[in-house]
Design an enzyme around this catalytic site. Structure first.
Site, short mmCIF file in Angstrom:
data_model
loop_
_atom_site.label_atom_id
_atom_site.label_comp_id
_atom_site.label_asym_id
_atom_site.label_seq_id
_atom_site.Cartn_x
_atom_site.Cartn_y
_atom_site.Cartn_z
N HIS A 152 -24.62 -8.99 -32.60
CA HIS A 152 -23.80 -8.97 -31.39
C HIS A 152 -24.64 -9.45 -30.21
CE1 HIS A 152 -20.17 -6.53 -32.64
NE2 HIS A 152 -20.95 -6.49 -33.71
N ASP A 157 -20.36 -13.11 -27.60
CA ASP A 157 -19.11 -12.38 -27.81
C ASP A 157 -18.10 -12.70 -26.72
OD1 ASP A 157 -20.29 -11.33 -30.03
OD2 ASP A 157 -20.34 -9.25 -29.34
#
Length: 238
Positions: A152, A157
């Site tokens: 992540h 993202d």
């Protein structure tokens, strides 16, 4: 309409328990087009990440040690998002962390500086009840490649979420935008005022069949179709 797609990475899951923001990524959209203007900062949280969180984002204490503290980037962040509509996936989480960081600086809440917050998690649940709603699932659903996403990262993202948001909200908005552009190009409107439209009412059998379909929809979605709430008695509208 200026919109900012925002994502954060944090040291853990509990802002009230002292977890901190360690990365912020923002992608600007203007009139449903990516502008190329981004905001991205790594932040020294002045504490270690929870081991489970570290497995998700991979941002170690050593990497973050020489990065600015939140107080040093707060003005730049708030100036970037000021007056924009903010798009976040699971907004309560990110806004909660940003509010906690701003509170440490004795500043107002994040929502006070922006035009509003759109939660794509809420939109996804409305559009696809019973399905998975994490970012990987949404990328798969809307045909957006995320093969380069190993860990992540706030900016990555946010970039993926921007594409997801534009895809999931394309529908009628695109239709009306194209219609408005056609009118602006000089197509003349047709005068329908002289036309008389014949109203064909449904038969009793057709009404009964319609009710069966409505009940099936309500059973599947676990809530009544929205038009039955807006027009509880369709006959009265004719």
């Amino acid at each position: 309409m200026r919109q900012i797609v925002l994502d954060t990475e944090t040291t853990g899951l509990n802002a009230r328990g002292g977890d901190r923001v360690i990365e912020i990524g923002c992608i600007e959209i203007d009139n449903r087009r990516l502008t190329g203007r981004n905001f991205h900062r790594y932040i020294n949280p002045e504490r270690a990440s929870d081991p489970d969180a570290l497995k998700v984002h991979g941002l170690t204490e050593e990497f973050l040690a020489d990065k600015p503290k939140f107080a040093e980037v707060a003005d730049e962040l708030m100036n970037f998002v000021a007056g924009a509509e903010i798009v976040i996936h699971n907004a309560a989480f990110d806004v909660g962390f940003l509010d906690a960081e701003l509170a440490r600086l004795r500043r107002g809440g994040f929502g006070e500086a922006v035009a509003g917050v759109i939660d794509t998690l809420h939109i996804s649940r409305e559009l696809n009840p019973g399905k998975r709603h994490n970012l990987d699932a949404l990328c798969e659903r809307y045909g957006i490649s995320n093969s380069h996403r190993v860990l992540h990262g706030a900016l990555l993202d946010a970039q993926l979420l921007a594409e997801v948001y534009l895809a999931m909200t394309r529908g009628q908005e695109t239709f009306f935008t194209e219609a408005e552009e056609t009118v602006r190009e000089g197509v003349q409107a047709v005068d329908l005022s002289a036309l008389v439209f014949k109203v064909l009412r449904a038969s009793d059998d057709e009404v009964a069949a319609h009710e069966v379909v409505m009940k099936a929809i309500e059973k599947e979605t676990k809530k009544p179709p929205i038009w039955t709430q807006v027009l509880p008695n369709p006959e009265s509208q004719l």
